[in-house]
Design a protein around this motif. Structure first.
Motif, PDB file in Angstrom:
ATOM      1  N   PHE A   4     -13.505   3.444   3.232  1.00  0.00           N
ATOM      2  CA  PHE A   4     -13.960   4.572   2.408  1.00  0.00           C
ATOM      3  C   PHE A   4     -14.560   5.693   3.249  1.00  0.00           C
ATOM      4  O   PHE A   4     -14.463   6.871   2.886  1.00  0.00           O
ATOM      5  CB  PHE A   4     -14.971   4.083   1.361  1.00  0.00           C
ATOM      6  CG  PHE A   4     -14.350   3.333   0.222  1.00  0.00           C
ATOM      7  CD1 PHE A   4     -13.577   4.011  -0.713  1.00  0.00           C
ATOM      8  CD2 PHE A   4     -14.512   1.964   0.088  1.00  0.00           C
ATOM      9  CE1 PHE A   4     -12.979   3.326  -1.765  1.00  0.00           C
ATOM     10  CE2 PHE A   4     -13.921   1.270  -0.963  1.00  0.00           C
ATOM     11  CZ  PHE A   4     -13.151   1.952  -1.889  1.00  0.00           C
ATOM     12  N   GLY A   5     -15.158   5.332   4.388  1.00  0.00           N
ATOM     13  CA  GLY A   5     -15.697   6.365   5.277  1.00  0.00           C
ATOM     14  C   GLY A   5     -14.611   7.267   5.826  1.00  0.00           C
ATOM     15  O   GLY A   5     -14.748   8.501   5.836  1.00  0.00           O
ATOM     16  N   LEU A   6     -13.512   6.662   6.270  1.00  0.00           N
ATOM     17  CA  LEU A   6     -12.388   7.452   6.788  1.00  0.00           C
ATOM     18  C   LEU A   6     -11.751   8.297   5.684  1.00  0.00           C
ATOM     19  O   LEU A   6     -11.390   9.460   5.905  1.00  0.00           O
ATOM     20  CB  LEU A   6     -11.345   6.525   7.409  1.00  0.00           C
ATOM     21  CG  LEU A   6     -11.740   5.846   8.724  1.00  0.00           C
ATOM     22  CD1 LEU A   6     -10.702   4.809   9.132  1.00  0.00           C
ATOM     23  CD2 LEU A   6     -11.910   6.880   9.834  1.00  0.00           C
TER      24      LEU A   6
ATOM     25  N   LEU B 146     -15.168  -3.779   6.471  1.00  0.00           N
ATOM     26  CA  LEU B 146     -13.826  -3.370   6.052  1.00  0.00           C
ATOM     27  C   LEU B 146     -13.877  -2.178   5.108  1.00  0.00           C
ATOM     28  O   LEU B 146     -13.216  -1.152   5.335  1.00  0.00           O
ATOM     29  CB  LEU B 146     -13.117  -4.548   5.389  1.00  0.00           C
ATOM     30  CG  LEU B 146     -11.690  -4.301   4.873  1.00  0.00           C
ATOM     31  CD1 LEU B 146     -10.749  -4.076   6.041  1.00  0.00           C
ATOM     32  CD2 LEU B 146     -11.201  -5.463   4.026  1.00  0.00           C
ATOM     33  N   PHE B 147     -14.687  -2.292   4.050  1.00  0.00           N
ATOM     34  CA  PHE B 147     -14.686  -1.246   3.032  1.00  0.00           C
ATOM     35  C   PHE B 147     -15.495  -0.015   3.438  1.00  0.00           C
ATOM     36  O   PHE B 147     -15.185   1.102   3.008  1.00  0.00           O
ATOM     37  CB  PHE B 147     -15.162  -1.812   1.690  1.00  0.00           C
ATOM     38  CG  PHE B 147     -14.147  -2.710   1.037  1.00  0.00           C
ATOM     39  CD1 PHE B 147     -13.000  -2.190   0.472  1.00  0.00           C
ATOM     40  CD2 PHE B 147     -14.303  -4.093   1.029  1.00  0.00           C
ATOM     41  CE1 PHE B 147     -12.036  -3.000  -0.103  1.00  0.00           C
ATOM     42  CE2 PHE B 147     -13.347  -4.923   0.451  1.00  0.00           C
ATOM     43  CZ  PHE B 147     -12.213  -4.373  -0.112  1.00  0.00           C
TER      44      PHE B 147
ATOM     45  N   SER C 252      -3.297   5.660   4.071  1.00  0.00           N
ATOM     46  CA  SER C 252      -2.580   4.594   4.780  1.00  0.00           C
ATOM     47  C   SER C 252      -3.180   4.365   6.167  1.00  0.00           C
ATOM     48  O   SER C 252      -3.315   3.218   6.620  1.00  0.00           O
ATOM     49  CB  SER C 252      -1.096   4.943   4.894  1.00  0.00           C
ATOM     50  OG  SER C 252      -0.926   6.241   5.391  1.00  0.00           O
ATOM     51  N   VAL C 253      -3.555   5.448   6.835  1.00  0.00           N
ATOM     52  CA  VAL C 253      -4.193   5.333   8.160  1.00  0.00           C
ATOM     53  C   VAL C 253      -5.569   4.685   8.021  1.00  0.00           C
ATOM     54  O   VAL C 253      -5.964   3.839   8.830  1.00  0.00           O
ATOM     55  CB  VAL C 253      -4.304   6.713   8.833  1.00  0.00           C
ATOM     56  CG1 VAL C 253      -5.035   6.601  10.172  1.00  0.00           C
ATOM     57  CG2 VAL C 253      -2.928   7.323   9.044  1.00  0.00           C
ATOM     58  N   SER C 254      -6.302   5.069   6.978  1.00  0.00           N
ATOM     59  CA  SER C 254      -7.629   4.481   6.729  1.00  0.00           C
ATOM     60  C   SER C 254      -7.529   2.976   6.532  1.00  0.00           C
ATOM     61  O   SER C 254      -8.340   2.204   7.069  1.00  0.00           O
ATOM     62  CB  SER C 254      -8.265   5.127   5.490  1.00  0.00           C
ATOM     63  OG  SER C 254      -8.400   6.517   5.637  1.00  0.00           O
ATOM     64  N   ILE C 255      -6.534   2.553   5.766  1.00  0.00           N
ATOM     65  CA  ILE C 255      -6.330   1.117   5.527  1.00  0.00           C
ATOM     66  C   ILE C 255      -6.011   0.406   6.839  1.00  0.00           C
ATOM     67  O   ILE C 255      -6.576  -0.651   7.153  1.00  0.00           O
ATOM     68  CB  ILE C 255      -5.187   0.899   4.511  1.00  0.00           C
ATOM     69  CG1 ILE C 255      -5.618   1.345   3.109  1.00  0.00           C
ATOM     70  CG2 ILE C 255      -4.757  -0.571   4.483  1.00  0.00           C
ATOM     71  CD1 ILE C 255      -4.489   1.339   2.090  1.00  0.00           C
TER      72      ILE C 255
END
Length: 433
Positions: free
Chosen positions: A15-17, A10-11, A25-28
């Motif tokens: 954080f990579g994105l 998940l993380f 928001s898209v990364s989440i």
């Protein structure tokens, strides 16, 4: 998939994105959906994601955010900040670093009306900068004090982040959170002011030589309508005249009337401010919707319970646990903006805090204070960027002054963390908890 693998996946994706420039928001959303794909087929997942997005933003209380945001923007343009600066100068007196102390007090006043640290850093910095330059203050010093005192705006109510925490935490009383923010916010401002005065003494900044054209009485009377908004909003909430959402509407209407009466707000400016507010609200709503998917993904994989068990296995001493949470939030606050951080970490840490008997209102103020301090630190400090831009200085130049001020802010945080009465006294006095 095990809890450890799910947490790492998940993380790492999140954080990579973010690292490659994908909007937060898209990364989440992508990170959360990636985790849920391991447990649901596509048809079920599509239904769950849509449902979580809608339920995340289907809240009447959420309407308070755009209204208070708009009120803060109107204040910024409506001449209110300038009147608060003049009022603060009357209170501070002829002490060393007089103008820096005025900057701190003005940000506290501004925060008590607008609830925005970024708006405070911008509006107050633009007014105080030229005045401090007249007194030969170093630009980096003036900018650092403005930057570090601006976060009082998200602690002293009305506060958008406290409203957001209330909704994310499952309905913690907004009124109680607002009342709980006063003493911590004032304490934070006083700690910053103390550092400002100490540095001013070392640099030889004496009392101001700037003369006021108007008398103290006239300045005070001119600022009364600005201060009255705080009284109307908070008094109305406490007396039960209106909810926090309705208070936001009252604040907007009051600021609009005041801006036109001061003849510093035009219809065109108001239209532009409303347009900007709608765009900002859309971004926040998308962020909240995506964060609600992440909350579900974390609950589905058991991440909050696993983290709680891990922390409890380290120690069952609540004071050590609080220190660990504070350090974690301070570090993460350097890399995440305040709004997504509240949405992500509230579901993780609130159950742990309440598990060892911490009041949710106390935890909420501690959380927001942590993340507000993070907003003045690189590399993702929104207040830091705004303050540096307003003062036309670089982050490297202000760092030498931000470091000692940051230490003072952490002292305020520790006092708030370990002395619950600082947070809970006023809400208890008002019968809110």
């Amino acid at each position: 998939m095990g809890v450890i693998q799910a947490t790492l996946m998940l993380f790492l994706i999140f954080f990579g994105l973010m690292f490659v420039g994908v909007p937060i928001s898209v990364s989440i959303g992508v990170a959360s959906i990636s985790i849920l794909l391991t447990g649901f087929d596509l048809d079920a997942l599509a239904y769950i994601v849509a449902q979580r997005c809608f339920s995340g933003i289907d809240s009447f209380g959420l309407l308070a955010l755009p209204f208070f945001m708009l009120a803060g923007s109107i204040m910024n343009k409506g001449g209110i900040a300038r009147r608060l600066v003049r009022l603060a100068r009357c209170f501070v007196g002829k002490i060393p670093g007089y103008l820096a102390a005025t900057n701190v007090l003005t940000n506290m006043f501004f925060g008590a009306i607008s609830g925005s640290s970024v708006a405070a850093a911008s509006a107050v910095g633009k007014i105080m900068g030229p005045l401090e330059k007249q007194e030969n203050y170093e630009d980096a010093y003036a900018a650092a004090i403005n930057i570090c005192s601006a976060p009082t705006g998200v602690i002293i109510p009305p506060s958008g982040p406290l409203i957001l925490f209330s909704l994310t935490a499952g309905g913690v009383s907004v009124s109680a959170l607002f009342m709980a923010g006063y003493i911590p916010g004032i304490l934070l401002g006083l700690c910053v002011m103390a550092v400002a005065i100490i540095i001013a003494k070392k640099k030889g900044y004496t009392g101001s030589t700037v003369k006021e054209d108007a008398s103290t009485l006239k300045i005070f009377l001119d600022a009364i309508p600005c201060i009255l908004m705080m009284v109307i909003v908070m008094g109305g909430i406490l007396l039960g005249w209106f909810t926090a959402t309705e208070a936001g509407i009252v604040a907007c209407l009051y600021c609009i009337v005041l801006g036109f009466l001061y003849r510093e707000l035009t219809v065109k400016q108001l239209w532009n401010l409303m347009s900007e507010c709608m765009m900002d609200t859309a971004v926040i709503l998308f962020l909240i919707a995506a964060s609600n998917i992440m909350s579900y993904a974390m609950s589905f994989t058991g991440i909050p319970a696993a983290l709680s068990a891990m922390l409890m296995s380290i120690t069952d001493n609540k004071y050590i646990l609080l220190l660990i949470m504070n350090v974690f939030l301070l570090v993460l606050g350097m890399f995440l903006d305040l709004t997504p951080a509240v949405l992500i970490f509230t579901p993780i840490f609130l159950p742990i805090a309440t598990g060892f008997g911490m009041n949710p209102v106390h935890f909420g103020v501690m959380l927001i204070l942590n993340l507000a301090i993070g907003s003045v630190t690189p590399p993702v400090g929104s207040v830091l960027f705004v303050g540096c831009n307003v003062a036309n200085v670089t982050m490297e130049e202000v760092t030498k002054y931000i470091v000692p001020t940051f230490v003072a802010m952490v002292v305020a945080l520790m006092l708030v963390t370990y002395i619950p009465a600082l947070t809970l006294f006023i809400p208890q006095l008002a019968g809110l908890i």
